[in-house]
Design an enzyme around this catalytic site. Structure first.
Site, PDB file in Angstrom:
ATOM      1  N   GLN A 146      24.895 -26.823  19.586  1.00  0.00           N
ATOM      2  CA  GLN A 146      25.900 -26.593  19.807  1.00  0.00           C
ATOM      3  C   GLN A 146      25.916 -26.889  21.554  1.00  0.00           C
ATOM      4  OE1 GLN A 146      26.483 -22.535  18.876  1.00  0.00           O
ATOM      5  NE2 GLN A 146      27.767 -21.894  20.327  1.00  0.00           N
ATOM      6  N   SER A 166      17.790 -27.075  18.490  1.00  0.00           N
ATOM      7  CA  SER A 166      18.944 -26.029  18.466  1.00  0.00           C
ATOM      8  C   SER A 166      19.421 -25.865  16.888  1.00  0.00           C
ATOM      9  CB  SER A 166      19.741 -25.448  19.842  1.00  0.00           C
ATOM     10  OG  SER A 166      19.682 -24.283  19.211  1.00  0.00           O
ATOM     11  N   LEU A 167      21.200 -25.627  17.409  1.00  0.00           N
ATOM     12  CA  LEU A 167      21.261 -25.422  15.488  1.00  0.00           C
ATOM     13  C   LEU A 167      20.762 -27.080  15.124  1.00  0.00           C
ATOM     14  CD1 LEU A 167      23.424 -24.964  14.495  1.00  0.00           C
ATOM     15  CD2 LEU A 167      25.058 -25.883  14.894  1.00  0.00           C
ATOM     16  N   ARG A 204      24.355 -16.583  11.227  1.00  0.00           N
ATOM     17  CA  ARG A 204      23.896 -17.170  12.448  1.00  0.00           C
ATOM     18  C   ARG A 204      24.508 -16.900  13.781  1.00  0.00           C
ATOM     19  NH1 ARG A 204      21.986 -21.703  15.752  1.00  0.00           N
ATOM     20  NH2 ARG A 204      19.895 -21.720  16.897  1.00  0.00           N
ATOM     21  N   HIS A 264      18.201 -18.966  22.418  1.00  0.00           N
ATOM     22  CA  HIS A 264      17.000 -19.198  22.297  1.00  0.00           C
ATOM     23  C   HIS A 264      15.676 -17.743  23.472  1.00  0.00           C
ATOM     24  CE1 HIS A 264      17.536 -21.927  19.766  1.00  0.00           C
ATOM     25  NE2 HIS A 264      18.185 -22.542  20.552  1.00  0.00           N
ATOM     26  N   GLN A 275      12.641 -20.159  15.741  1.00  0.00           N
ATOM     27  CA  GLN A 275      13.208 -21.236  16.404  1.00  0.00           C
ATOM     28  C   GLN A 275      14.920 -19.740  17.133  1.00  0.00           C
ATOM     29  OE1 GLN A 275      16.699 -22.390  16.236  1.00  0.00           O
ATOM     30  NE2 GLN A 275      16.461 -24.700  15.881  1.00  0.00           N
TER      31      GLN A 275
END
Length: 311
Positions: A10, A91-92, A116, A200, A248
């Site tokens: 993102q 991340s994503l 999510r 996170h 994560q």
């Protein structure tokens, strides 16, 4: 020549992204059409026409970035390129890597990242959380500043993006205090990011628990290509994949260590599949060996440049 493929998360999205690539390769729009069937709205129309405020909504950004990364990967594989030795996502982007490595079905992943995004947004009330970028300090100095600024609240490093570039997140007031503590330690820049979800950070543990419940009903396979997970582990079993992508969500992204480990294990070419060049820029700051080829694919010109590397 050993290839690693990485996928952005993102923040790399923009209205109009991948338009040129889609004009040249029908598989791009076909990928977005497949995602749209799951989402119940026209994802390609949103990506191309906006408005930006809607595209930047976490619940919509995440499916858009997943579809974008998968679309670019499909274009890349259409060129008959060799299978990479390893994959990773920021991340994503880890979900994108798992789809492209065969561990997750694309449609299942689209539904999972939509969920999510929604639970991330719901985990922390609007205005209660914040994120900030810290430039020009050693990791240990940022960690110490966060510890000093917490005062019973949460503020912690969440994205170790490259040497001298960390992102922190947590309660808004604690993040503000940490910004001042970082400035006092000599940070070149310390600025709030335009996001409302403290991604996170441990504040997202409730969202992680809800994601775990969702993923319990999703089919997961062992990836056919090794994929990095949190803490430099590799995704090696369906149970571990579920546990690691859940961890994560409320755990730090250690991108610097990931890229260094790729190179230490023989990667000589790192190709970024997805809109923008955020990861490629970070990768060049992390690994300054000019013999390591780095490229980002988002349009026909950058595709041609990556192909010219001879990967």
């Amino acid at each position: 020549m050993t290839l690693a493929v990485v996928f952005p998360g993102q923040g790399s999205q923009s209205v109009g992204m991948l338009a040129e690539l889609a004009a040249a390769f029908p598989s791009v729009q076909a990928t977005f059409a497949e995602a749209s069937e799951v989402l119940g709205y026209d994802l390609w129309a949103l990506v191309q026409g906006g408005p930006g405020e809607t595209l930047n909504s976490t619940e919509r950004t995440q499916p858009a970035m997943l579809a974008a990364g998968v679309a670019v990967w499909r274009v890349w594989t259409e060129q008959g390129k060799p299978t990479p030795s390893v994959m990773a996502g920021h991340s994503l982007g880890e979900f994108t890597a798992l789809v492209c490595a065969g561990a997750l079905d694309f449609r299942d992943a689209i539904a999972a990242v939509q969920f999510r995004g929604r639970v991330m947004q719901e985990a922390v009330p609007a205005g209660a959380g914040a994120m900030a970028a810290i430039l020009g300090l050693e990791d240990a100095d940022v960690e110490a500043a966060c510890a000093e600024a917490a005062e019973g609240e949460v503020v912690e490093p969440v994205n170790y993006n490259s040497p001298g570039q960390l992102v922190i997140a947590g309660h808004a007031a604690a993040v503000s205090r940490a910004l001042e503590a970082c400035k006092a330690r000599g940070a070149k820049r310390a600025l709030l990011l335009p996001v409302s979800v403290p991604a996170h950070s441990s504040l997202l543990q409730p969202a992680a628990e809800r994601l775990a419940e969702h993923l319990a009903g999703v089919s997961v396979r062992v990836p056919t290509i090794p994929v990095y997970a949190i803490g430099l582990k590799r995704h090696d079993s369906p149970a571990a994949i579920r546990a690691q992508v859940v961890a994560q969500l409320a755990g730090a992204v250690r991108w610097t260590d990931t890229v260094r480990d790729m190179v230490a294990n023989g990667a000589t070419q790192i190709v970024e599949c997805g809109p923008g060049k955020v990861l490629t820029s970070l990768n060049r700051r992390i690994e300054r060996n000019k013999e390591i080829g780095m490229s980002a694919i988002e349009d026909p010109a950058s595709l041609a440049a990556a192909l010219a590397l001879g990967v």
